[in-house]
Write a protein that holds these residues in place. Structure first.
Motif, short mmCIF file in Angstrom:
data_model
loop_
_atom_site.label_atom_id
_atom_site.label_comp_id
_atom_site.label_asym_id
_atom_site.label_seq_id
_atom_site.Cartn_x
_atom_site.Cartn_y
_atom_site.Cartn_z
N PHE A 1 5.18 -1.40 -16.94
CA PHE A 1 5.07 -2.47 -17.45
C PHE A 1 4.23 -3.75 -15.99
O PHE A 1 3.13 -4.44 -16.36
N LEU A 2 5.30 -3.70 -15.75
CA LEU A 2 5.14 -4.84 -14.30
C LEU A 2 4.06 -3.85 -12.67
O LEU A 2 3.17 -4.69 -12.40
N LEU A 3 4.38 -2.37 -13.28
CA LEU A 3 3.29 -1.97 -12.31
C LEU A 3 1.45 -1.99 -13.01
O LEU A 3 0.27 -2.87 -11.95
N LEU A 4 2.24 -1.75 -14.35
CA LEU A 4 0.36 -1.35 -15.01
C LEU A 4 -0.29 -2.83 -14.64
O LEU A 4 -1.56 -3.31 -14.53
N LEU A 5 0.16 -4.50 -15.28
CA LEU A 5 0.51 -5.79 -15.14
C LEU A 5 -0.43 -5.75 -13.53
O LEU A 5 -1.23 -6.56 -13.48
N ALA A 6 0.38 -6.05 -12.35
CA ALA A 6 -0.36 -5.45 -10.65
C ALA A 6 -1.58 -4.88 -10.88
O ALA A 6 -2.47 -5.14 -9.66
N ILE A 7 -1.33 -3.46 -11.33
CA ILE A 7 -2.99 -3.30 -11.23
C ILE A 7 -4.02 -3.65 -11.62
O ILE A 7 -5.18 -4.06 -11.11
N LEU A 8 -3.92 -4.38 -13.14
CA LEU A 8 -4.18 -5.70 -13.77
C LEU A 8 -5.14 -6.47 -13.11
O LEU A 8 -6.69 -6.65 -12.87
N VAL A 9 -3.82 -7.27 -12.28
CA VAL A 9 -4.35 -9.02 -11.64
C VAL A 9 -5.27 -8.63 -10.22
O VAL A 9 -5.30 -9.07 -9.87
N THR A 10 -4.58 -7.15 -9.53
CA THR A 10 -4.80 -7.41 -7.87
C THR A 10 -6.31 -7.62 -7.68
O THR A 10 -6.52 -8.09 -7.47
N PRO A 11 -6.89 -7.34 -8.31
CA PRO A 11 -8.89 -7.34 -8.28
C PRO A 11 -8.92 -8.84 -8.56
O PRO A 11 -10.47 -9.16 -7.51
N GLU A 12 -8.79 -9.46 -9.01
CA GLU A 12 -8.58 -11.09 -9.47
C GLU A 12 -8.01 -11.70 -7.80
O GLU A 12 -8.91 -12.90 -7.80
N ILE A 13 -7.02 -11.01 -7.45
CA ILE A 13 -5.93 -11.93 -6.72
C ILE A 13 -6.91 -11.26 -5.04
O ILE A 13 -7.04 -11.88 -4.20
N LEU A 14 -7.66 -10.26 -4.89
CA LEU A 14 -7.84 -10.08 -4.18
C LEU A 14 -9.45 -8.92 -4.14
O LEU A 14 -10.01 -8.05 -4.89
N PRO A 15 -10.63 -10.30 -3.90
CA PRO A 15 -11.80 -9.96 -5.23
C PRO A 15 -12.29 -9.27 -3.87
O PRO A 15 -14.07 -8.61 -4.20
N THR A 16 -12.06 -9.38 -2.71
CA THR A 16 -13.36 -8.42 -2.02
C THR A 16 -12.64 -6.92 -1.24
O THR A 16 -11.46 -7.28 -1.84
N TRP A 17 -13.74 -6.14 -1.26
CA TRP A 17 -13.67 -4.15 -1.40
C TRP A 17 -11.93 -3.92 -0.50
O TRP A 17 -11.04 -3.35 -1.06
N ASN A 18 -12.46 -4.10 0.44
CA ASN A 18 -11.46 -3.91 1.03
C ASN A 18 -9.59 -4.18 1.49
O ASN A 18 -8.76 -3.33 0.75
N PRO A 19 -9.18 -5.54 1.07
CA PRO A 19 -8.25 -5.83 1.32
C PRO A 19 -7.46 -5.33 -0.87
O PRO A 19 -6.53 -4.61 -1.15
N MET A 20 -8.90 -5.42 -1.44
CA MET A 20 -8.02 -4.74 -2.82
C MET A 20 -7.86 -3.67 -3.34
O MET A 20 -6.89 -2.77 -3.67
N LEU A 21 -8.76 -3.24 -2.55
CA LEU A 21 -8.42 -1.08 -2.54
C LEU A 21 -7.19 -0.67 -1.47
O LEU A 21 -6.57 0.36 -1.66
N PHE A 22 -7.41 -1.17 -0.36
CA PHE A 22 -5.64 -1.37 0.00
C PHE A 22 -4.09 -1.50 -0.62
O PHE A 22 -3.22 -0.54 -0.56
N VAL A 23 -4.62 -2.16 -1.46
CA VAL A 23 -3.29 -2.77 -2.26
C VAL A 23 -3.75 -1.91 -4.12
O VAL A 23 -2.69 -1.29 -4.24
N GLU A 24 -4.57 -1.68 -4.01
CA GLU A 24 -5.23 -1.09 -5.50
C GLU A 24 -4.70 0.12 -5.35
O GLU A 24 -3.88 1.17 -6.75
N ILE A 25 -5.11 0.78 -4.30
CA ILE A 25 -4.47 2.86 -4.35
C ILE A 25 -3.80 2.85 -4.81
O ILE A 25 -2.63 3.59 -5.35
N PRO A 26 -2.37 2.83 -3.50
CA PRO A 26 -1.10 2.40 -3.86
C PRO A 26 -0.46 2.81 -4.90
O PRO A 26 0.39 3.57 -5.34
N LEU A 27 -0.83 1.14 -5.69
CA LEU A 27 0.19 1.18 -6.89
C LEU A 27 -0.71 1.44 -7.71
O LEU A 27 0.52 2.42 -8.69
N ILE A 28 -1.94 2.16 -7.64
CA ILE A 28 -1.84 2.80 -8.90
C ILE A 28 -1.31 4.49 -8.74
O ILE A 28 -1.33 5.49 -9.48
#
Length: 345
Positions: A169-196
């Protein structure tokens, strides 16, 4: 006439294109997986057992008010759950608390409301729905509990808990909120892809094939059930913006008069909102001039009530109790929108 209809169709398509922008997909797709995981991997029975006579009232009301997040129910699926717990011995107070709160704090609905209508309305919808659901339950219990007779324990099955569901649940929640916390592409993908990738790896490691299949089946069911209705709602909401005179919206639900809140609450109660479709419709109305206060009134009354929903509720509880519950929902949605629009906007 034909060219006018074609122009309207183009307006609806343009609305769909705007809706299907990548930032919305990055919000909805993780939300579908999260809701599917909650619906399949979290034990409903372990939640529903707290509605019985053995549970203290402060426990049963608290669980009833917040369990919509854990059960991932919509305005349709909440009715059989409500009927089940009510007929199996839950007090009318916790049962009606659950009936109001569960569809209102559906995790998909809260995320989507915050994304489209703003975080102030998203947070207000969740917090006020929880608080007011308890108020409705207490009022129903105060009026009718003495006629209910002795409450019984609710027998449940399959209460075993999976050790890793909270981490998932916490991992999926992190994937969900990351685009809101990091709206610019490079930082978002840097966090989002490893989380996925981590979520995929631990899911394969922690859960059995049957559990994963159940999760994907539930997620796909939610996608099939909700997405077509949502796209239709967005399409016609775009057309509604084009057709509905803005001055009418401003006149009836645009001001801060108490009448505008009553109109918003009653209209939402009579309409049928499929899951999430209330958001694009209300978004369209806000573009035409509807105030945020009346919008909140619609967000509170809409998911809780509709004409078919009222009929079913009245048959389950009886006409008098059903009408009392319906009246309470409309009144508190009106008052809540008024307070929010007057003091918090």
């Amino acid at each position: 006439m034909t060219s006018y209809l074609v122009d309207l169709a183009y307006v609806g398509i343009a609305s769909l294109q705007e809706y299907l922008a990548l930032h919305v997909l990055l919000c909805l797709i993780p939300a579908f997986f999260l809701a599917g995981a909650i619906a399949s991997l979290f034990s409903k029975e372990s939640v529903l057992k707290y509605f019985g006579a053995d549970a203290p009232k402060y426990v049963s009301y608290t669980v009833a008010a917040v369990s919509g997040c854990l059960l991932a129910v919509c305005s349709c699926t909440v009715l059989p759950l409500f009927a089940g717990i009510y007929k199996r011995g839950a007090g009318i107070g916790p049962a009606t608390t659950f009936l109001f709160s569960a569809p209102a704090i559906n995790i998909l609905a809260i995320v989507y409301t915050a994304k489209i209508l703003g975080y102030d309305l998203g947070v207000a919808r969740a917090v006020i729905a929880i608080l007011l659901s308890v108020f409705i339950g207490i009022m129903m219990a105060f009026i009718y509990e003495k006629y209910n007779g002795e409450r019984k324990s609710i027998k449940t099955f399959g209460e075993e808990k999976h050790a890793h569901t909270v981490w998932l649940f916490l991992l999926l929640l992190a994937i969900l909120v990351t685009p809101e916390i990091l709206p610019t592409w490079n930082p978002m993908l840097f966090v989002e892809i490893p989380l996925i990738l981590i979520t995929i790896y631990v899911s394969l490691k922690w859960f059995s094939k049957d559990e994963l299949e159940s999760w994907m089946t539930e997620t796909w069911f939610l996608v099939k059930q909700i997405t077509p209705l949502l796209l239709i709602g967005v399409f016609f909401a775009g057309i509604m913006v084009e057709l509905l005179p803005a001055e009418y919206v401003v006149k009836y639900v645009g001001g801060n008069t108490f009448t505008s809140y009553i109109i918003a609450s009653v209209a939402a109660a009579l309409m049928y909102f499929s899951t999430l479709t209330e958001v694009p419709i209300i978004s369209a109305l806000t573009l035409l001039g509807m105030g945020k206060g009346p919008a909140l009134s619609m967000l509170l009354a809409g998911p809780a009530l509709s004409l078919p929903n009222m009929i079913v509720i009245s048959r389950i509880m009886g006409l008098q109790k059903g009408l009392t519950y319906i009246s309470l929902v409309v009144v508190i949605a009106t008052i809540s929108g008024y307070v929010f629009g007057t003091y918090f906007v």
